[in-house]
Design an enzyme around this catalytic site. Structure first.
Site, PDB file in Angstrom:
ATOM      1  N   HIS A 187      32.765  -3.110 -22.675  1.00 16.54           N
ATOM      2  CA  HIS A 187      32.665  -3.501 -24.080  1.00 16.54           C
ATOM      3  C   HIS A 187      33.401  -2.529 -25.005  1.00 16.54           C
ATOM      4  O   HIS A 187      33.182  -2.542 -26.213  1.00 16.54           O
ATOM      5  CB  HIS A 187      31.182  -3.616 -24.502  1.00 16.54           C
ATOM      6  CG  HIS A 187      30.442  -4.665 -23.745  1.00 16.54           C
ATOM      7  ND1 HIS A 187      29.764  -4.396 -22.576  1.00 16.54           N
ATOM      8  CD2 HIS A 187      30.287  -6.000 -23.964  1.00 16.54           C
ATOM      9  CE1 HIS A 187      29.217  -5.509 -22.118  1.00 16.54           C
ATOM     10  NE2 HIS A 187      29.523  -6.496 -22.931  1.00 16.54           N
ATOM     11  N   GLY A 188      34.213  -1.655 -24.428  1.00 15.30           N
ATOM     12  CA  GLY A 188      35.083  -0.826 -25.250  1.00 15.30           C
ATOM     13  C   GLY A 188      34.449   0.376 -25.890  1.00 15.30           C
ATOM     14  O   GLY A 188      34.756   0.683 -27.053  1.00 15.30           O
TER      15      GLY A 188
END
Length: 222
Positions: A187-188
């Protein structure tokens, strides 16, 4: 014909009174003539005594069976609980990894090496002087989970963190990301070289486990 006996009178609220005669001269018949010759009063008494003893023996037997069943049930329940508790205990291989010792020479300078500890990835990073200076100069006001670098390390050159992203439990990639530390591609989430969250959805910094340095070239985690 004359009636003998005591006279009793019954009074009714809705009809005339009536007279009844209570006979007191009725005798109980004697059946001794019908009894077989080989059956005596003593035999009957013995039979009754044996019957009472049989009932007592049956009752004792029933109590013994019931008590045995209870004892057996308690024993089975005890063993079941013990097996359940043992199944929840950590296995031998897990206990063996409750703490690990890592030679620091196995971690090259400027690199992060991953080890397995308690079934989790463990990141040990040998930081360069430039990385140390960069992380110590970070403004805490810019951090989502403010922590100074010097409270996250015992020796400035070695960063030791649990390699699990604090967002959804993914494993970040070492030596990557916008801040040169760790990057979780799920999810970065971006972490710096101190394991602090700098960008992305993760709410907290990477966990720092308990560790010590029992000797100059060894770190013991756990």
């Amino acid at each position: 014909m004359f009636l003998t006996g005591k006279v009793s009178t019954a009074v009714s609220l809705i009809g005339p009174s009536s007279v009844r005669y209570a006979h007191s001269d009725v005798t109980v018949p004697d059946f001794n003539d019908y009894r077989p010759n080989n059956v005596s009063n003593t035999a009957i008494t013995n039979f009754r005594e044996k019957e009472e003893q049989r009932k007592k023996d049956t009752k004792t037997f029933n109590y013994a069976i019931t008590a045995g069943a209870w004892i057996g049930g308690v024993y089975v329940a005890k063993n079941t609980v013990e097996l359940f508790i043992k199944s929840m205990s950590a296995s031998a291989d897990v206990l063996a990894l409750a703490s690990i010792e890592v030679p620091l020479a196995d971690v090259p300078e400027g690199k992060s090496v991953t080890f397995k500890w308690r079934g989790k990835p463990l990141f040990i990073r040998h930081r360069t002087a430039e990385e140390i200076a960069t992380e110590e100069a970070v403004n805490l006001a810019e951090l989502r989970d403010p922590q100074h670098d010097n409270v996250r390390v015992q020796r400035p050159e070695f960063l030791i963190v649990v390699g699990i992203c604090t967002h959804l439990g993914c494993v970040p990639i070492a030596d990557s990301g916008d801040f040169g530390g760790y990057y979780c591609p799920c999810h970065g989430s971006h972490y710096d070289a101190s394991g602090r969250i700098r960008k992305g959805p993760a709410p907290l910094n990477l966990e720092v486990p308990e560790y010590s340095f029992p000797s100059e070239g060894i770190v013991k985690v756990g």
